[in-house]
Design an enzyme around this catalytic site. Sequence first.
Site, short mmCIF file in Angstrom:
data_model
loop_
_atom_site.label_atom_id
_atom_site.label_comp_id
_atom_site.label_asym_id
_atom_site.label_seq_id
_atom_site.Cartn_x
_atom_site.Cartn_y
_atom_site.Cartn_z
N CYS A 61 0.81 -1.17 0.08
CA CYS A 61 0.04 0.18 -0.03
C CYS A 61 0.84 1.19 0.02
O CYS A 61 1.75 1.39 0.81
CB CYS A 61 -0.83 -0.23 1.36
SG CYS A 61 -1.89 1.46 1.59
N CYS A 113 -1.08 3.92 -6.41
CA CYS A 113 -1.95 3.30 -5.48
C CYS A 113 -2.13 1.80 -6.15
O CYS A 113 -2.22 1.41 -7.23
CB CYS A 113 -3.38 3.76 -5.63
SG CYS A 113 -4.51 2.95 -4.63
N1 DGL Z 1 -3.97 0.41 -1.93
C1 DGL Z 1 -3.45 1.63 -1.29
C2 DGL Z 1 -2.55 2.47 -1.82
O1 DGL Z 1 -1.76 1.76 -2.57
C3 DGL Z 1 -4.67 2.53 -0.69
C4 DGL Z 1 -6.03 2.72 -1.12
C5 DGL Z 1 -6.92 3.24 0.10
O2 DGL Z 1 -7.39 2.50 0.94
O3 DGL Z 1 -7.39 4.43 -0.14
O4 DGL Z 1 -2.29 3.52 -1.55
#
Ligand code: DGL
Length: 263
Positions: A76, A186
């Site tokens: 993440c 993301c």
């Molecule tokens: N998948 C996550 C990232 O790479 C975050 C998405 C979220 O929960 O806002 O930032």
Amino acid sequence: MQPDKNQPIGVFDSGLGGLSILRELRELLPHENFIFLADQAYVPYGEKTPAELIDRCLKIGEFLKNQDIKLMVVACNTATCYALPALRQKYALLIVGTVPAIKPASEKTKTGVIGIISTEATSKSKTLADLITAHARDKQVINIGCPNLEDTVEAGGLDSTDTNALLEKYLEPIKQSSADCLVLGCTHYPFLKPAIVQVMEREIEIIDSGEAIAKRVKTLLANNETSASEGAVKYFTTSEPDQFNNIASKLLKEKIKAKTVQI
Ligand code: DGL
């Protein structure tokens, strides 16, 4: 001490996005065992405060440590931007974070213009600003925070009208520019790649961090003997499992069954 070959690698994200990283890890390291945790009771991370993000990540870190992992992947970008130092300070484990692929994009661009889409929190983070200063100081970076875009993946609406409308809005400045590279900052967004290609309506190289993360993990485990049998994955979600099972099975094109864990 060398990690045991059967010890799992822990991977977590706010939700399903981390599966885009897990997919790459399994491809490169098919004999490794994995524990995947989706913190869906707290998704989206992109709208949390830094203190909330640190608190969630440390709680998840504790859960993963108790699963006797040999390495942790923060799959993440948002969690990495805000909580990686706190995780590294608390756990004497190998920890690999995920950051937007600004460096490869900067090396690839011919026009000198790079687009990046990410969560609101990542787009405003010091980590991203520092990456741009370090690797793309002489480039023009079009940095777009995309509230609610991760939710479309959580809901499984990869090419729904709502998803396309959000993509039209967020990609417009990049579409109108001479950007020749688009960084997916993301981990949810790689699942939107077909929709992004369609909305862009022009050539652009789409770059995510998945493969680089998998290579980094492989390097860190280079001396780690791996078992001959195929690795297994245990899935956990902090929310109810039906939604996770349903969408994760579609995203990974295999039957997935998660357990709920309260953290
Ligand atoms: N998948 C996550 C990232 O790479 C975050 C998405 C979220 O929960 O806002 O930032």
